[in-house]
Design a protein around this motif. Structure first.
Motif, PDB file in Angstrom:
ATOM      1  N   ASP A  15      -9.331  22.417   6.475  1.00  0.00           N
ATOM      2  CA  ASP A  15      -8.429  23.476   6.711  1.00  0.00           C
ATOM      3  C   ASP A  15      -7.756  23.231   8.026  1.00  0.00           C
ATOM      4  OD1 ASP A  15      -9.413  24.838   4.563  1.00  0.00           O
ATOM      5  OD2 ASP A  15     -10.730  26.076   5.821  1.00  0.00           O
ATOM      6  N   LEU A  16      -8.581  22.704   9.259  1.00  0.00           N
ATOM      7  CA  LEU A  16      -7.585  22.502  10.333  1.00  0.00           C
ATOM      8  C   LEU A  16      -6.283  21.452  10.196  1.00  0.00           C
ATOM      9  CD1 LEU A  16     -10.377  21.957  12.828  1.00  0.00           C
ATOM     10  CD2 LEU A  16      -8.967  23.804  12.736  1.00  0.00           C
ATOM     11  N   ILE A  38     -14.689  18.116  15.831  1.00  0.00           N
ATOM     12  CA  ILE A  38     -13.885  19.581  15.540  1.00  0.00           C
ATOM     13  C   ILE A  38     -13.207  20.314  16.923  1.00  0.00           C
ATOM     14  CG2 ILE A  38     -14.301  22.058  14.861  1.00  0.00           C
ATOM     15  CD1 ILE A  38     -16.732  21.061  13.256  1.00  0.00           C
ATOM     16  N   SER A  39     -13.962  20.126  17.862  1.00  0.00           N
ATOM     17  CA  SER A  39     -13.540  20.962  19.015  1.00  0.00           C
ATOM     18  C   SER A  39     -12.186  19.861  19.768  1.00  0.00           C
ATOM     19  CB  SER A  39     -14.434  20.996  20.267  1.00  0.00           C
ATOM     20  OG  SER A  39     -14.977  19.800  20.645  1.00  0.00           O
ATOM     21  N   ASP A  40     -12.577  18.565  19.753  1.00  0.00           N
ATOM     22  CA  ASP A  40     -11.489  17.751  20.052  1.00  0.00           C
ATOM     23  C   ASP A  40     -10.266  17.755  19.151  1.00  0.00           C
ATOM     24  OD1 ASP A  40     -13.076  16.584  22.201  1.00  0.00           O
ATOM     25  OD2 ASP A  40     -13.542  14.849  21.308  1.00  0.00           O
ATOM     26  N   TYR A  41     -10.501  17.861  17.915  1.00  0.00           N
ATOM     27  CA  TYR A  41      -9.188  17.924  17.017  1.00  0.00           C
ATOM     28  C   TYR A  41      -8.486  19.530  17.145  1.00  0.00           C
ATOM     29  CZ  TYR A  41      -6.126  18.020  12.856  1.00  0.00           C
ATOM     30  OH  TYR A  41      -5.093  17.930  11.958  1.00  0.00           O
ATOM     31  N   ILE A  42      -9.071  20.466  17.556  1.00  0.00           N
ATOM     32  CA  ILE A  42      -8.564  21.586  17.808  1.00  0.00           C
ATOM     33  C   ILE A  42      -7.590  21.345  19.211  1.00  0.00           C
ATOM     34  CG2 ILE A  42      -8.960  24.102  18.650  1.00  0.00           C
ATOM     35  CD1 ILE A  42     -10.954  24.030  16.388  1.00  0.00           C
ATOM     36  N   ALA A  43      -8.311  20.778  19.966  1.00  0.00           N
ATOM     37  CA  ALA A  43      -7.660  20.644  21.400  1.00  0.00           C
ATOM     38  C   ALA A  43      -6.589  19.796  21.377  1.00  0.00           C
ATOM     39  CB  ALA A  43      -8.541  19.858  22.310  1.00  0.00           C
ATOM     40  N   GLU A  44      -6.514  18.637  20.371  1.00  0.00           N
ATOM     41  CA  GLU A  44      -5.329  17.853  20.383  1.00  0.00           C
ATOM     42  C   GLU A  44      -4.372  18.180  19.302  1.00  0.00           C
ATOM     43  OE1 GLU A  44      -7.375  14.119  19.841  1.00  0.00           O
ATOM     44  OE2 GLU A  44      -8.677  14.272  21.705  1.00  0.00           O
ATOM     45  N   HIS A  45      -4.359  19.034  18.305  1.00  0.00           N
ATOM     46  CA  HIS A  45      -3.588  19.118  17.277  1.00  0.00           C
ATOM     47  C   HIS A  45      -3.059  20.541  16.987  1.00  0.00           C
ATOM     48  CE1 HIS A  45      -5.425  15.446  16.377  1.00  0.00           C
ATOM     49  NE2 HIS A  45      -4.293  15.011  15.823  1.00  0.00           N
ATOM     50  N   VAL A  46      -3.749  21.588  17.601  1.00  0.00           N
ATOM     51  CA  VAL A  46      -3.261  23.036  17.511  1.00  0.00           C
ATOM     52  C   VAL A  46      -1.878  23.292  18.219  1.00  0.00           C
ATOM     53  CG1 VAL A  46      -3.890  25.489  17.632  1.00  0.00           C
ATOM     54  CG2 VAL A  46      -5.457  24.014  16.949  1.00  0.00           C
TER      55      VAL A  46
END
Length: 342
Positions: A15-16, A38-46
């Motif tokens: 989903d992210l 999960i948190s690193d992906y959100i920090a780097e891609h949102v």
């Protein structure tokens, strides 16, 4: 915004990557690897890099109150579609009442990520949990069991277009264990060492890159014990006695206990004469994985297996100093192997 749900790691990541974001991600559990992923992906891609200075906030649960987190989450983004608020060490937040209230009416332009490591939410906080599930994702990151490590290794490498044989997989799993952060770090080191024209992990590669002998390791010890190869088993035990850094009784005891415990269960399989029947009974991934248990039942009687399990428990207690004032670990390991094989 995607619909709120309680889902798996893969579902969350899918989903992210599709930019289907939810207002709240509460990530908790004993396995930090998935929480960090999960948190690193959100920090780097949102958010694009140029928007992060004003729209991405990192907080620590021991430094802020629930009210301060809720206030930060209610802010509107500056010239951006989203703002991201990541709370590390969320297990240290003292009073969650203000957050529970926020979860009931979250800001849709905020992506709030709470990282709660080394545990889960107090089971008595049912309304708090319910509010999180309504607002977004409640994800529990659990430690992998030993039997889950080989498929994790295989799938991780497959995603990198790298193949690995069963022996190499088991050697890595046994030598590194279930610390996924360390495991993936070692796998990345192995991947970098592979030439472009040969993307295969072999025991030789494992020996060179991870430092585990392809001939003297827990996989080979287990194989020698399964097949009651006395000479080979004693060779391996002597190697580890001479090279303590290569392995120890503390890593081998769980491996041996798990094998003989499963072997005992295999005796009770409704169809224990069939490799497929044993594989199904033990919930193994493939029928060929039952081969060691078929060999074990040929080489060890049910009574002997029960006695071995008892001996492993005894040696485990002695290795921790119970009723054992001065016997070194190496001697305890020799005692156990002798008992198993004779």
């Amino acid at each position: 915004m995607a619909e709120a749900k309680n889902v798996s790691f893969d579902s969350i990541m899918n989903d992210l990557k599709a930019r289907k974001f939810l207002p709240v991600y509460y990530l908790m559990g004993d396995e930090s690897y998935y929480i960090d992923q999960i948190s690193d992906y959100i920090a780097e891609h949102v958010l694009p890099p140029e928007e992060r200075d004003f729209n991405q906030t990192i907080l620590f649960g021991s430094d802020v109150s629930a009210a301060q987190i809720a206030d930060a989450a209610r802010r509107y983004p500056m010239m951006s579609e989203y703002q991201v608020v990541i709370v590390k060490e969320a297990q240290n937040i003292k009073n969650t009442e203000a957050l529970e209230k926020y979860f009931k009416a979250p800001q849709t332009s905020t992506i709030l990520v709470l990282c709660h490591k080394n545990g889960t939410i107090d089971g008595r906080k049912r309304e708090y949990v319910k509010a999180i599930q309504v607002a977004g994702v409640l994800f529990e990151s659990k430690k992998l069991r030993d039997r889950d490590l080989p498929p994790f290794i295989e799938n991780y490498l497959k995603r990198k277009n790298v193949s690995i044989d069963a022996k190499s997989t088991q050697i890595i799993a046994d030598s590194i264990g279930a610390d996924l952060s360390r495991l993936t770090s070692e796998l990345e080191k192995v991947i970098l060492s592979l030439p472009e024209q040969d993307r295969r992990v072999t025991p030789q590669v494992v020996e060179e890159q991870i430092g585990v002998s392809k001939d003297f390791n827990s996989f080979e010890l287990r194989d020698a014990i399964v097949n009651r190869n006395v000479f080979k088993a004693n060779q391996i035990v002597k190697y580890f006695d001479d090279n303590p850094k290569a392995g120890s009784i503390y890593s081998f005891l769980p491996m041996l206990f798990n094998y003989f415990q499963s072997l005992m269960i295999a005796y009770y399989a409704p169809n224990n004469k069939s490799q497929e029947g044993v594989a199904e009974w033990l919930e193994l991934r493939n029928p060929w994985a039952a081969k060691d248990y078929m060999n074990g039942m040929r080489n060890y009687s049910g009574m002997k297996v029960m006695q071995i399990i008892g001996k492993i428990r005894e040696i485990d207690a002695k290795s921790k100093g119970l009723d054992n004032p001065n016997t070194p670990p190496g001697e305890l390991m020799k005692e156990l192997i002798f008992y198993i094989l004779h």
